[in-house]
Design a protein around this motif. Sequence first.
Motif, PDB file in Angstrom:
ATOM      1  N   GLY A 208      -4.186  12.510 -22.300  1.00 43.79           N
ATOM      2  CA  GLY A 208      -4.403  13.761 -23.002  1.00 43.79           C
ATOM      3  C   GLY A 208      -3.218  14.704 -23.010  1.00 43.79           C
ATOM      4  N   VAL A 209      -2.056  14.219 -22.579  1.00 45.99           N
ATOM      5  CA  VAL A 209      -0.860  15.066 -22.534  1.00 45.99           C
ATOM      6  C   VAL A 209       0.165  14.531 -23.523  1.00 45.99           C
ATOM      7  CG1 VAL A 209       0.965  16.021 -21.101  1.00 45.99           C
ATOM      8  CG2 VAL A 209      -1.284  15.554 -20.104  1.00 45.99           C
ATOM      9  N   PRO A 210       0.591  15.310 -24.521  1.00 44.86           N
ATOM     10  CA  PRO A 210       1.579  14.845 -25.501  1.00 44.86           C
ATOM     11  C   PRO A 210       2.900  14.455 -24.835  1.00 44.86           C
ATOM     12  CG  PRO A 210       0.519  16.870 -26.239  1.00 44.86           C
ATOM     13  CD  PRO A 210       0.118  16.668 -24.807  1.00 44.86           C
ATOM     14  N   ALA A 211       3.484  13.353 -25.278  1.00 49.12           N
ATOM     15  CA  ALA A 211       4.734  12.875 -24.691  1.00 49.12           C
ATOM     16  C   ALA A 211       5.841  13.914 -24.830  1.00 49.12           C
ATOM     17  CB  ALA A 211       5.144  11.558 -25.360  1.00 49.12           C
ATOM     18  N   ARG A 212       5.874  14.614 -25.961  1.00 53.69           N
ATOM     19  CA  ARG A 212       6.934  15.612 -26.162  1.00 53.69           C
ATOM     20  C   ARG A 212       6.793  16.763 -25.183  1.00 53.69           C
ATOM     21  NH1 ARG A 212       8.843  17.341 -32.026  1.00 53.69           N
ATOM     22  NH2 ARG A 212       9.931  15.372 -31.695  1.00 53.69           N
ATOM     23  N   ASN A 248       6.239  13.230 -13.664  1.00 52.33           N
ATOM     24  CA  ASN A 248       4.891  13.162 -13.097  1.00 52.33           C
ATOM     25  C   ASN A 248       4.354  14.558 -12.798  1.00 52.33           C
ATOM     26  OD1 ASN A 248       4.754  10.375 -13.216  1.00 52.33           O
ATOM     27  ND2 ASN A 248       5.531  10.075 -11.141  1.00 52.33           N
ATOM     28  N   GLU A 249       5.228  15.416 -12.274  1.00 49.41           N
ATOM     29  CA  GLU A 249       4.805  16.783 -11.976  1.00 49.41           C
ATOM     30  C   GLU A 249       4.486  17.535 -13.267  1.00 49.41           C
ATOM     31  OE1 GLU A 249       3.920  20.054  -9.439  1.00 49.41           O
ATOM     32  OE2 GLU A 249       4.029  17.868  -9.224  1.00 49.41           O
ATOM     33  N   SER A 250       5.299  17.320 -14.291  1.00 48.42           N
ATOM     34  CA  SER A 250       5.038  17.959 -15.583  1.00 48.42           C
ATOM     35  C   SER A 250       3.710  17.481 -16.152  1.00 48.42           C
ATOM     36  CB  SER A 250       6.168  17.637 -16.566  1.00 48.42           C
ATOM     37  OG  SER A 250       7.374  18.248 -16.171  1.00 48.42           O
ATOM     38  N   ARG A 251       3.463  16.180 -16.101  1.00 49.83           N
ATOM     39  CA  ARG A 251       2.219  15.625 -16.634  1.00 49.83           C
ATOM     40  C   ARG A 251       1.011  16.198 -15.891  1.00 49.83           C
ATOM     41  NH1 ARG A 251       3.294  10.948 -15.740  1.00 49.83           N
ATOM     42  NH2 ARG A 251       4.063  10.276 -17.778  1.00 49.83           N
ATOM     43  N   ARG A 252       1.120  16.285 -14.572  1.00 37.61           N
ATOM     44  CA  ARG A 252       0.002  16.773 -13.765  1.00 37.61           C
ATOM     45  C   ARG A 252      -0.330  18.222 -14.100  1.00 37.61           C
ATOM     46  NH1 ARG A 252      -0.934  19.653  -9.311  1.00 37.61           N
ATOM     47  NH2 ARG A 252       1.290  20.123  -8.999  1.00 37.61           N
ATOM     48  N   LEU A 253       0.700  19.070 -14.181  1.00 36.12           N
ATOM     49  CA  LEU A 253       0.454  20.488 -14.407  1.00 36.12           C
ATOM     50  C   LEU A 253       0.013  20.772 -15.842  1.00 36.12           C
ATOM     51  CD1 LEU A 253       3.363  22.109 -12.370  1.00 36.12           C
ATOM     52  CD2 LEU A 253       0.936  21.968 -11.776  1.00 36.12           C
ATOM     53  N   ILE A 254       0.572  20.035 -16.812  1.00 35.26           N
ATOM     54  CA  ILE A 254       0.153  20.237 -18.207  1.00 35.26           C
ATOM     55  C   ILE A 254      -1.289  19.791 -18.393  1.00 35.26           C
ATOM     56  CG2 ILE A 254       0.547  19.514 -20.592  1.00 35.26           C
ATOM     57  CD1 ILE A 254       3.527  19.299 -19.905  1.00 35.26           C
ATOM     58  N   ALA A 255      -1.645  18.651 -17.776  1.00 40.41           N
ATOM     59  CA  ALA A 255      -3.027  18.170 -17.863  1.00 40.41           C
ATOM     60  C   ALA A 255      -3.988  19.166 -17.219  1.00 40.41           C
ATOM     61  CB  ALA A 255      -3.145  16.802 -17.188  1.00 40.41           C
ATOM     62  N   LYS A 256      -3.571  19.730 -16.083  1.00 41.55           N
ATOM     63  CA  LYS A 256      -4.409  20.715 -15.383  1.00 41.55           C
ATOM     64  C   LYS A 256      -4.580  21.962 -16.241  1.00 41.55           C
ATOM     65  CE  LYS A 256      -4.639  23.324 -11.042  1.00 41.55           C
ATOM     66  NZ  LYS A 256      -3.953  23.596  -9.748  1.00 41.55           N
ATOM     67  N   THR A 257      -3.507  22.412 -16.869  1.00 35.80           N
ATOM     68  CA  THR A 257      -3.568  23.594 -17.733  1.00 35.80           C
ATOM     69  C   THR A 257      -4.476  23.340 -18.935  1.00 35.80           C
ATOM     70  OG1 THR A 257      -1.337  24.267 -17.089  1.00 35.80           O
ATOM     71  CG2 THR A 257      -2.214  25.177 -19.149  1.00 35.80           C
ATOM     72  N   ASN A 258      -4.317  22.168 -19.543  1.00 35.25           N
ATOM     73  CA  ASN A 258      -5.150  21.822 -20.694  1.00 35.25           C
ATOM     74  C   ASN A 258      -6.622  21.758 -20.323  1.00 35.25           C
ATOM     75  OD1 ASN A 258      -2.852  21.686 -22.210  1.00 35.25           O
ATOM     76  ND2 ASN A 258      -2.768  19.448 -22.285  1.00 35.25           N
ATOM     77  N   LEU A 259      -6.887  21.203 -19.135  1.00 37.91           N
ATOM     78  CA  LEU A 259      -8.271  21.101 -18.671  1.00 37.91           C
ATOM     79  C   LEU A 259      -8.854  22.486 -18.454  1.00 37.91           C
ATOM     80  CD1 LEU A 259     -10.600  19.293 -17.731  1.00 37.91           C
ATOM     81  CD2 LEU A 259      -9.606  19.337 -15.434  1.00 37.91           C
ATOM     82  N   GLY A 260      -8.043  23.368 -17.868  1.00 36.51           N
ATOM     83  CA  GLY A 260      -8.509  24.731 -17.626  1.00 36.51           C
ATOM     84  C   GLY A 260      -8.808  25.467 -18.913  1.00 36.51           C
TER      85      GLY A 260
END
Length: 269
Positions: A208-212, A248-260
Amino acid sequence: MSVLYPRLLPNEAERLFSSLHGRNPEDIAASASVISRRAVYAATGGTRVSPDELRALGNELERLAEAGGFPNPPTTAARNEFDRATARYLHQRSGMVPGEASQRQVWAFLSLVLVPHICAWRFPMRNGLYLPDRFKGTDLTRHSLARLWTRAHVLFDPSLADPYELLPWLGEADLDHVMARRRSISTTPGLVRAIVRCHAEDADIDEGVPARAIHRDSLRRLLRLTAFLNLDWMTQQELLELVREQRNESRRLIAKTNLGMGNSKGPRT
């Protein structure tokens, strides 16, 4: 030994560039040449390129452009293919070394004397005007041809079966986002290669996280690290691990933000 290319004098570069405005690539092709009386060579450091070699270079660049539909406006796919093929050809066949390739006037000669019509095709006019960066070499990261040689030089990896294998692994806009940071990230070729490799590794990961988004956020993280890490002393494996960690850190935080954001409730009434 390095091949020395003509260096177009600044006043002549200005004159030739001004003469392009309002003209289409087909019209400009008539003015293409292998010589200019307003060009000079470096006094020492290599062998001067011959007119026949310049003609062969121009002919090959024209052939690559024709494969992309020249003189008709290129599609996005055609532009990308032209860029990749031209980057490989310039780096592999031109005989330039970094010192020669860093000279803005060399690239001004190629784009304003040798193949102005090809550069005009690749970067068309906007409101009847061409962009100076694409022709005059004021910023080599934006020049029609210089930026391609630089990409091939930075991404060249002799450890691969095809040393130019990394060239198509990152899109035009995203690669430009890397190369434009020439005082930090792109000053370390190994880091650029690691960024491209890791981006390709993640191609099949979605979550669920865009590659860009991951690419650009991790670049910001790496940019901060370059302020206090000497990346030039790191091995290629260490650079790969560093980039993977930041991605990995970027993916984790972006996914968390999107979920929120997805779980947030609307304002109370």
